[in-house]
Scaffold this motif. Structure first.
Motif, PDB file in Angstrom:
ATOM      1  N   TRP A   1       0.316  15.812  -7.216  1.00  0.00           N
ATOM      2  CA  TRP A   1      -0.585  15.272  -6.192  1.00  0.00           C
ATOM      3  C   TRP A   1      -1.972  15.869  -6.418  1.00  0.00           C
ATOM      4  O   TRP A   1      -2.170  17.079  -6.274  1.00  0.00           O
ATOM      5  CB  TRP A   1      -0.093  15.648  -4.804  1.00  0.00           C
TER       6      TRP A   1
ATOM      7  N   SER B   1       0.833  -1.197   0.000  1.00  0.00           N
ATOM      8  CA  SER B   1       0.000   0.000   0.000  1.00  0.00           C
ATOM      9  C   SER B   1       0.870   1.250   0.000  1.00  0.00           C
ATOM     10  O   SER B   1       2.046   1.219   0.362  1.00  0.00           O
ATOM     11  CB  SER B   1      -0.926   0.000   1.214  1.00  0.00           C
ATOM     12  N   THR B   2       0.290   2.338  -0.413  1.00  0.00           N
ATOM     13  CA  THR B   2       0.999   3.612  -0.421  1.00  0.00           C
ATOM     14  C   THR B   2       0.281   4.665   0.414  1.00  0.00           C
ATOM     15  O   THR B   2       0.707   5.809   0.449  1.00  0.00           O
ATOM     16  CB  THR B   2       1.136   4.145  -1.863  1.00  0.00           C
ATOM     17  N   ARG B   3      -0.797   4.292   1.088  1.00  0.00           N
ATOM     18  CA  ARG B   3      -1.603   5.279   1.805  1.00  0.00           C
ATOM     19  C   ARG B   3      -2.140   4.695   3.110  1.00  0.00           C
ATOM     20  O   ARG B   3      -2.472   3.514   3.190  1.00  0.00           O
ATOM     21  CB  ARG B   3      -2.775   5.742   0.937  1.00  0.00           C
TER      22      ARG B   3
ATOM     23  N   ARG C   1       5.123   6.193   8.324  1.00  0.00           N
ATOM     24  CA  ARG C   1       4.119   6.275   9.392  1.00  0.00           C
ATOM     25  C   ARG C   1       4.789   6.474  10.747  1.00  0.00           C
ATOM     26  O   ARG C   1       4.311   7.248  11.589  1.00  0.00           O
ATOM     27  CB  ARG C   1       3.254   5.015   9.397  1.00  0.00           C
TER      28      ARG C   1
ATOM     29  N   THR D   1      -3.970  11.929   6.741  1.00  0.00           N
ATOM     30  CA  THR D   1      -3.692  11.095   5.571  1.00  0.00           C
ATOM     31  C   THR D   1      -2.202  11.122   5.288  1.00  0.00           C
ATOM     32  O   THR D   1      -1.576  12.192   5.290  1.00  0.00           O
ATOM     33  CB  THR D   1      -4.456  11.613   4.337  1.00  0.00           C
TER      34      THR D   1
ATOM     35  N   LEU E   1       6.295   3.099   3.329  1.00  0.00           N
ATOM     36  CA  LEU E   1       5.118   3.504   4.095  1.00  0.00           C
ATOM     37  C   LEU E   1       5.272   3.248   5.599  1.00  0.00           C
ATOM     38  O   LEU E   1       4.901   4.101   6.420  1.00  0.00           O
ATOM     39  CB  LEU E   1       3.866   2.808   3.566  1.00  0.00           C
TER      40      LEU E   1
ATOM     41  N   VAL F   1       0.462   9.590   2.343  1.00  0.00           N
ATOM     42  CA  VAL F   1       0.617   8.917   1.059  1.00  0.00           C
ATOM     43  C   VAL F   1       2.084   9.007   0.649  1.00  0.00           C
ATOM     44  O   VAL F   1       2.705  10.067   0.761  1.00  0.00           O
ATOM     45  CB  VAL F   1      -0.258   9.550  -0.043  1.00  0.00           C
TER      46      VAL F   1
ATOM     47  N   ASP G   1      -4.844   6.200   6.418  1.00  0.00           N
ATOM     48  CA  ASP G   1      -5.665   7.263   7.001  1.00  0.00           C
ATOM     49  C   ASP G   1      -5.943   6.914   8.458  1.00  0.00           C
ATOM     50  O   ASP G   1      -6.158   5.745   8.785  1.00  0.00           O
ATOM     51  CB  ASP G   1      -6.989   7.415   6.251  1.00  0.00           C
TER      52      ASP G   1
END
Length: 324
Positions: A204, A9-11, A35, A22, A31, A24, A13
């Motif tokens: 973006w 994943s790249t995102r 985070r 959020t 990632l 991204v 929330d």
């Protein structure tokens, strides 16, 4: 914090500070590290700047009025940012509005105010707003030596960094994530968005609406940025009812009141999320003069009046074009 990471994943929330966050990245492998860096930055900013934490650094220094206090690097940066913004906006965005904000009923986290309302058996007023307004004392009363990280706050002056700390956190987090991972990154905290590193092809793409929580599902327009930041300030999201009537979190430092209701939402693109948010907030306080003020500073902006009519300035595309 809520939110989970999945392989590839790249995102992600999650909820933070009674709003949505959020993250991204352009590199899926980055990632997890991103985070971690974001969480660490948010914790540092909260510990230093939160008005709602009794143990925060800013609340500790306010308990020693008139005394020169050495600041942590994080709070020193936050104060430097707040004072720069104050001067750049002609003190329309002023960190000494704490007493004014509290007088309007914003005396606890916005979620707590909403919970009180949700729990009421009838539609009732909440908060502790008073009839008396409290103009801000003015940031020029603060004595800040950024080089030596020293600050003196006079007696009777409170501090509220709510207008700058969240956007600053987005900028700081995006920059440190790119430094650590080399990935392109977008950090969104509520309506404050910062990007850093190499943007994806086409930039973006950001959905814009009165309420950032519903922007992607029901955008009023979309724009793309490749660097800097974009921020949306609104009078419709952090709002509550009080015995003195409906209130929201934006305060005109000159009067201590909510601004004259001219714009319900202003979105601005700038060199950073901090500058974008400062300009958007100042524009709502400016009222009728806001489009000319933003255009004079060459800040692409979209303003939505109380009737829902959008005005764009300084190169922000018309809604129907939906292009950067």
């Amino acid at each position: 914090m809520n939110g989970s990471l999945s392989t590839g994943s790249t995102r992600v929330d999650f909820q933070i500070w009674s709003t949505t966050a959020t993250l991204v990245v352009t590199d899926p492998a980055a990632l997890a590290v991103a985070r971690h860096e974001l969480d660490d930055e948010l914790a540092s900013i909260e510990k230093a700047c939160s008005r709602f934490r009794p143990d925060s650094e800013i609340n500790a220094l306010l308990r020693t009025p008139g005394v020169e206090v050495e600041l942590s690097p994080v709070l020193n940066d936050a104060m430097s940012a707040a004072l720069r913004v104050a001067a750049a906006t002609g003190y329309l965005v002023d960190p000494t509005v704490a007493a004014a904000v509290i007088a309007l009923g914003y005396d606890r986290d916005i979620r707590a105010l909403r919970d009180m309302l949700d729990q009421a058996l009838e539609v009732a007023a909440v908060g502790t707003a008073t009839a008396a307004t409290r103009p801000a004392p003015g940031a020029w009363h603060l004595q800040h030596d950024a080089g030596r990280r020293l600050l003196t706050v006079p007696a009777g002056v409170g501090l509220d960094l709510g207008a700058t700390a969240k956007a600053l956190a987005a900028d700081r987090a995006a920059a440190r994530i790119t430094r650590r991972t080399g990935s392109g990154v977008l950090v969104g905290l509520g309506g404050d968005i910062a990007v850093a590193g190499q943007a994806p092809a086409g930039g973006w793409t950001i959905a814009v609406a009165d309420d950032h929580r519903h922007a992607e599902a029901a955008p009023q327009t979309r724009v793309a940025i490749t660097a800097g930041g974009l921020a949306t300030s609104s009078t419709t999201t952090r709002a509550w009812r009080t015995p003195a009537g409906a209130r929201h979190h934006l305060v005109d430092p000159r009067t201590g009141e909510n601004p004259v209701p001219w714009w319900r939402t202003v979105s601005v693109a700038a060199g950073s999320a901090l500058d974008a948010n400062a300009a958007a907030t100042a524009a709502i306080i400016c009222g009728e003069r806001a489009p000319a003020w933003l255009a004079a500073q060459s800040l692409p902006s979209r303003l939505v009046d109380m009737g829902g009519q959008a005005v764009t300035v300084a190169g922000w595309p018309d809604d129907e074009k939906q292009a950067a």
